[in-house]
Design an enzyme around this catalytic site. Structure first.
Site, PDB file in Angstrom:
ATOM      1  N   LYS A  98      -2.128  -5.576-131.326  1.00 54.70           N
ATOM      2  CA  LYS A  98      -1.457  -5.265-130.067  1.00 54.70           C
ATOM      3  C   LYS A  98      -1.899  -3.888-129.591  1.00 54.70           C
ATOM      4  O   LYS A  98      -1.837  -2.907-130.364  1.00 54.70           O
ATOM      5  CB  LYS A  98       0.052  -5.298-130.308  1.00 54.70           C
TER       6      LYS A  98
HETATM    7  C1  E4P Z   1       6.776  -7.339-126.540  1.00 59.96           C
HETATM    8  O1  E4P Z   1       5.948  -7.763-127.331  1.00 59.96           O
HETATM    9  C2  E4P Z   1       7.751  -6.309-126.840  1.00 59.96           C
HETATM   10  O2  E4P Z   1       7.860  -6.171-128.228  1.00 59.96           O
HETATM   11  C3  E4P Z   1       9.130  -6.612-126.348  1.00 59.96           C
HETATM   12  O3  E4P Z   1       9.222  -7.863-125.706  1.00 59.96           O
HETATM   13  C4  E4P Z   1       9.788  -5.491-125.634  1.00 59.96           C
HETATM   14  O4  E4P Z   1      11.077  -5.875-125.254  1.00 59.96           O
HETATM   15  P1  E4P Z   1      12.233  -4.829-124.874  1.00 59.96           P
HETATM   16  O5  E4P Z   1      12.037  -4.438-123.451  1.00 59.96           O
HETATM   17  O6  E4P Z   1      13.477  -5.633-125.061  1.00 59.96           O
HETATM   18  O7  E4P Z   1      12.110  -3.686-125.824  1.00 59.96           O
END
Ligand code: E4P
Length: 218
Positions: free
Chosen positions: A83
């Site tokens: 990522k």
């Molecule tokens: C995506 O891969 C992120 O880990 C995640 O969806 C972020 O979500 P949040 O806005 O609830 O932290």
């Protein structure tokens, strides 16, 4: 639509994997911190529970560092997906890692223009954050609609739209309407998807009537 769970909690992952509905997992530095565990150790365990893509995020800020971290993370397991943040350096690293055949997930996407960059860099997944846009009074789902429309214009784009920052079942329904490939969902929201008051009251009535027959199927 594929379902990923957005967590680094192996207990939650194991429980959801038993439903047969789980296609992958996403983590981020916040979720790893919340798990209180070593990043390599927890990612390795998660990769052993789920066959599908498991995202582990780099934390370097420059492309060279991201590539180094990405290559290291990718050695954890063949389903480890690197990522990377949607920055100039992150896109550079994405191009490099994608060319090596390493799965990539470009995260923190908040505009269709950014999503075009990720596709051009050969990202396996683009992660547009719907909930965080909703939080600041913008229409998060409109971003998903725009990206799906753009990507569908080009056969050459293989990048999958991974709806992230999901807050409610309606995000999943709306994502399904526009054909988003994947949604990464908190465990709590996956469980909410099962719920309907008419299912509960209907089941209660069926069981009551069944009891009155005195029969048993078991
Ligand atoms: C995506 O891969 C992120 O880990 C995640 O969806 C972020 O979500 P949040 O806005 O609830 O932290």
């Amino acid at each position: 639509m594929k379902f990923f769970v957005d967590t680094a909690d192996v207990g939650e992952i194991r429980e959801l994997a038993e439903t047969g509905l789980l296609d992958g997992v996403t983590t981020n530095p916040t979720l790893i911190a919340k798990s209180g565990r070593d990043v390599f150790e927890v990612l390795e365990e998660i990769c052993g529970i789920v066959d599908g893509p498991v995202s582990g995020e780099v934390t370097a800020m420059d492309a060279e560092g991201m590539i180094r971290e990405g290559e290291k993370l990718s050695k954890i397991a063949k389903n480890l997906t690197v990522k990377l943040p949607l920055t100039f350096e992150g896109i550079k690293a994405c191009s490099h890692l994608s060319k090596q055949g390493i799965m990539t997930n470009v995260t923190l996407c908040f505009s269709p223009a950014q999503a075009i960059l990720a596709a051009k860099a050969g990202a396996t997944f683009i992660s547009p954050f719907v909930g965080r846009l909703d939080d600041i009074g913008q229409d998060g789902m409109q971003l998903i609609r725009d990206i799906c429309t753009i990507y569908s214009q080009y056969d050459a784009i293989k990048t999958e739209v991974l709806v992230a920052s999901v807050r409610s079942p309606m995000h999943i329904v709306e994502a399904g309407k526009v054909g988003a490939h994947v949604a990464t969902i908190p465990a709590k929201v996956i469980k909410q998807l099962f719920k309907h008051p008419l299912t509960d009251s209907g089941l209660e009535a069926f069981l009551k009537d069944w009891e009155s027959t005195g029969q048993s199927i078991a």
